[in-house]
Motif scaffolding. Structure first.
Motif, mmCIF file in Angstrom:
data_model
loop_
_atom_site.group_PDB
_atom_site.id
_atom_site.type_symbol
_atom_site.label_atom_id
_atom_site.label_comp_id
_atom_site.label_asym_id
_atom_site.label_seq_id
_atom_site.Cartn_x
_atom_site.Cartn_y
_atom_site.Cartn_z
ATOM 1 N N SER A 131 0.936 -1.087 0.112
ATOM 2 C CA SER A 131 0.033 0.175 -0.103
ATOM 3 C C SER A 131 0.846 1.367 -0.003
ATOM 4 O O SER A 131 0.196 2.526 -0.526
ATOM 5 C CB SER A 131 -0.950 -0.044 1.335
ATOM 6 N N GLY A 132 2.114 1.083 0.540
ATOM 7 C CA GLY A 132 3.050 2.387 0.437
ATOM 8 C C GLY A 132 2.775 3.243 1.565
ATOM 9 O O GLY A 132 3.006 4.515 1.565
ATOM 10 N N VAL A 133 2.098 2.537 2.835
ATOM 11 C CA VAL A 133 1.871 3.449 3.901
ATOM 12 C C VAL A 133 2.953 3.529 4.997
ATOM 13 O O VAL A 133 3.650 2.510 4.953
ATOM 14 C CB VAL A 133 0.507 3.025 4.562
ATOM 15 N N PRO A 134 2.921 4.515 5.775
ATOM 16 C CA PRO A 134 4.129 4.520 6.591
ATOM 17 C C PRO A 134 3.854 3.914 8.080
ATOM 18 O O PRO A 134 4.406 4.476 9.037
ATOM 19 C CB PRO A 134 4.221 6.034 6.774
ATOM 20 N N TYR A 135 3.012 3.155 7.972
ATOM 21 C CA TYR A 135 2.659 2.319 9.416
ATOM 22 C C TYR A 135 2.348 0.986 8.997
ATOM 23 O O TYR A 135 2.342 0.651 8.088
ATOM 24 C CB TYR A 135 1.282 3.008 9.855
ATOM 25 N N GLU A 136 2.309 0.146 10.187
ATOM 26 C CA GLU A 136 2.279 -1.520 9.947
ATOM 27 C C GLU A 136 0.720 -1.723 9.878
ATOM 28 O O GLU A 136 -0.205 -1.202 10.613
ATOM 29 C CB GLU A 136 2.920 -2.140 11.106
ATOM 30 N N ILE A 137 0.475 -2.714 9.024
ATOM 31 C CA ILE A 137 -0.834 -3.318 8.930
ATOM 32 C C ILE A 137 -0.702 -4.894 9.324
ATOM 33 O O ILE A 137 0.107 -5.406 8.730
ATOM 34 C CB ILE A 137 -1.432 -3.324 7.613
ATOM 35 N N VAL A 138 -1.395 -5.241 10.495
ATOM 36 C CA VAL A 138 -1.514 -6.673 10.764
ATOM 37 C C VAL A 138 -2.963 -7.147 10.441
ATOM 38 O O VAL A 138 -4.159 -6.726 10.908
ATOM 39 C CB VAL A 138 -1.292 -7.005 12.102
ATOM 40 N N ARG A 139 -3.108 -8.099 9.466
ATOM 41 C CA ARG A 139 -4.396 -8.693 9.218
ATOM 42 C C ARG A 139 -4.865 -9.893 9.712
ATOM 43 O O ARG A 139 -3.928 -10.868 9.712
ATOM 44 C CB ARG A 139 -4.415 -8.639 7.513
ATOM 45 N N ASN A 140 -6.058 -9.937 10.012
ATOM 46 C CA ASN A 140 -6.802 -11.316 10.659
ATOM 47 C C ASN A 140 -5.725 -12.126 11.648
ATOM 48 O O ASN A 140 -5.382 -13.303 11.497
ATOM 49 C CB ASN A 140 -6.742 -12.289 9.560
ATOM 50 N N PRO A 141 -5.453 -11.291 12.698
ATOM 51 C CA PRO A 141 -4.589 -11.893 13.635
ATOM 52 C C PRO A 141 -5.523 -12.788 14.787
ATOM 53 O O PRO A 141 -6.748 -12.598 14.836
ATOM 54 C CB PRO A 141 -3.946 -10.704 14.425
ATOM 55 N N SER A 142 -4.887 -13.690 15.385
ATOM 56 C CA SER A 142 -5.757 -14.403 16.510
ATOM 57 C C SER A 142 -5.773 -13.531 17.585
ATOM 58 O O SER A 142 -5.287 -12.642 17.704
ATOM 59 C CB SER A 142 -4.842 -15.514 16.941
ATOM 60 N N GLN A 143 -6.734 -13.995 18.380
ATOM 61 C CA GLN A 143 -6.941 -13.280 19.546
ATOM 62 C C GLN A 143 -5.514 -13.047 20.423
ATOM 63 O O GLN A 143 -5.644 -12.228 21.136
ATOM 64 C CB GLN A 143 -8.172 -13.922 20.391
ATOM 65 N N ALA A 144 -4.777 -14.256 20.797
ATOM 66 C CA ALA A 144 -3.447 -14.284 21.294
ATOM 67 C C ALA A 144 -2.574 -12.973 20.718
ATOM 68 O O ALA A 144 -1.992 -12.473 21.447
ATOM 69 C CB ALA A 144 -3.103 -15.512 21.242
ATOM 70 N N ALA A 145 -2.636 -12.978 19.415
ATOM 71 C CA ALA A 145 -1.792 -12.140 18.711
ATOM 72 C C ALA A 145 -2.116 -10.635 18.990
ATOM 73 O O ALA A 145 -1.537 -9.720 19.134
ATOM 74 C CB ALA A 145 -1.783 -12.261 17.216
ATOM 75 N N VAL A 146 -3.838 -10.376 19.022
ATOM 76 C CA VAL A 146 -4.206 -9.207 19.426
ATOM 77 C C VAL A 146 -3.717 -8.914 20.887
ATOM 78 O O VAL A 146 -3.322 -7.615 21.015
ATOM 79 C CB VAL A 146 -5.621 -9.154 19.217
ATOM 80 N N PHE A 147 -3.773 -9.870 21.656
ATOM 81 C CA PHE A 147 -3.361 -9.346 22.894
ATOM 82 C C PHE A 147 -1.984 -9.058 23.062
ATOM 83 O O PHE A 147 -1.614 -7.925 23.866
ATOM 84 C CB PHE A 147 -3.678 -10.867 23.947
ATOM 85 N N GLY A 148 -1.145 -9.790 22.359
ATOM 86 C CA GLY A 148 0.107 -9.560 22.118
ATOM 87 C C GLY A 148 0.612 -8.124 21.679
ATOM 88 O O GLY A 148 1.496 -7.486 22.234
ATOM 89 N N LEU A 149 -0.053 -7.886 20.611
ATOM 90 C CA LEU A 149 0.087 -6.436 20.188
ATOM 91 C C LEU A 149 -0.249 -5.341 20.955
ATOM 92 O O LEU A 149 0.338 -4.239 21.069
ATOM 93 C CB LEU A 149 -0.602 -6.389 18.706
ATOM 94 N N ALA A 150 -1.434 -5.654 21.804
ATOM 95 C CA ALA A 150 -1.945 -4.534 22.702
ATOM 96 C C ALA A 150 -0.817 -4.375 23.729
ATOM 97 O O ALA A 150 -0.940 -3.107 24.282
ATOM 98 C CB ALA A 150 -3.246 -5.027 23.283
ATOM 99 N N ARG A 151 -0.335 -5.541 24.132
ATOM 100 C CA ARG A 151 0.596 -5.405 25.293
ATOM 101 C C ARG A 151 1.843 -4.595 25.026
ATOM 102 O O ARG A 151 2.483 -3.900 25.972
ATOM 103 C CB ARG A 151 1.076 -6.787 25.960
#
Length: 338
Positions: free
Chosen positions: A49-69
């Motif tokens: 996309s050429g955007v200056p931020y990270e995009i994480v698609r369809n993460p598991s709930q465990a992965a969402v928790f890790g990203l949030a922490r």
């Protein structure tokens, strides 16, 4: 500051609420903050996309928790039951932006609505209008959606040779038939303003029949759904009518009208008064007589028209992306300082 921004859908091809997420992600990044976008939708990667931020698609709930922490502040644009659990469990400051009513279209609360209302007690809440904030069971900050008015600058030089414009999908909720009833009432007062209806939908045959029944054929022009040149057509009009029968959560179309130098006549329930602010006149939802009275005021009083147009240009500044971003960042910083 590391901001985790959760959005149900996120793609360059999306519009509406998803546009808000994209604009905020870009603005937060440009302000010097790290942004990670979490989304359930499929689409291109950040690199593609050429955007200056990270995009994480369809993460598991465990992965969402890790990203949030790993983030400092969490933001969810439009509450999602799929990801709200891990976000709350992370015990990081969580801000949820409410874009619409937390109820079904019938007005009743379904099980999913009850769960979402319960979740509001475990996060900090932002609403896009005062009406949305008042509908929540908890306290909510009011921050409107970002709107880039500069895209409409080129329309200011267009001569206004028509009176009223309606822009929207032709469904019963949008109340375009109410506008035709108001025009028929104005006709009995010897006022015959020109009117352009831009949009298409299942109500089109009924609306054409009403225009014929009220003998408005010489006044009303049906443009259908316009994909190109819509802004130029809107800018030819002095008044934008937004006669929604249901309570709109906000009303970006009002901001488009104001940016096109139109005055607004809109129904007064929901978020339309927030969107149009001092650039509009208002009437009770579904009241064609009251709508006709407000239209009449503008049609016969050009000074009032110009005053509302001037008010609108000041009002638009409150929705500039940079302004909205500063409000969110200030809110985040208050939470972190707690």
């Amino acid at each position: 500051m590391h901001i985790l921004l959760c959005s149900n859908w996120f793609s360059p091809s999306f519009g509406g609420v998803e546009t808000v997420s994209k604009v905020l992600a870009e603005e937060f990044t440009h302000a010097g903050h790290r942004v990670t976008v979490v989304t359930s939708s499929k689409g291109p990667s950040a690199k593609e996309s050429g955007v200056p931020y990270e995009i994480v698609r369809n993460p598991s709930q465990a992965a969402v928790f890790g990203l949030a922490r790993s983030a400092d502040v969490l933001m969810q644009n439009l509450i999602s039951l799929r990801t709200i659990g891990p976000l709350i469990a992370s015990r990081k400051p969580l801000v949820v932006t409410h874009q619409s009513w937390m109820r079904r279209h019938s007005g009743r609360l379904g099980p999913e609505n009850r769960l979402k209302r319960l979740a509001t007690h475990f996060c900090y809440n932002v609403s896009i209008s005062r009406a949305i904030a008042d509908s929540l069971p908890v306290k909510s900050e009011v921050i409107g959606n970002p709107f880039e008015a500069s895209e409409f600058d080129h329309l200011r030089e267009i001569s206004k040779d028509r009176d009223i414009v309606f822009l929207g999908r032709l469904v019963s909720d949008k109340g375009c038939d109410l506008l035709l009833h108001a025009l028929s009432r104005l006709k009995t007062r010897e006022l015959t303003p020109t009117c352009t209806i831009i949009g298409d939908g299942p109500e089109m045959p009924k609306l054409r029949s009403l225009a014929e029944q009220f003998q408005l054929d010489s006044q009303v022009e049906f443009k259908g759904a316009m994909r190109e040149g819509r802004g130029e057509v809107v800018a030819r009009h002095r008044i934008m009518a937004i006669p929604s029968v249901w309570a709109e959560p906000f009303g970006v179309v009002a901001l488009e009208g104001i940016a096109s130098q139109c005055t607004i006549v809109a129904s007064n329930q929901g978020g339309l008064p927030d969107a149009a602010g001092p650039a509009g006149l208002y009437f009770p939802n579904g009241d064609a007589n009251a709508m006709a009275e407000q239209l009449e005021k503008l049609l016969i009083d050009r000074e009032l028209q110009q005053r509302l147009v001037s008010n609108g240009q000041i009002h638009l500044q409150e929705f500039q992306p940079a302004f909205i971003t500063r409000r969110y960042l200030s809110f985040f910083e208050k939470l972190l300082n707690k």
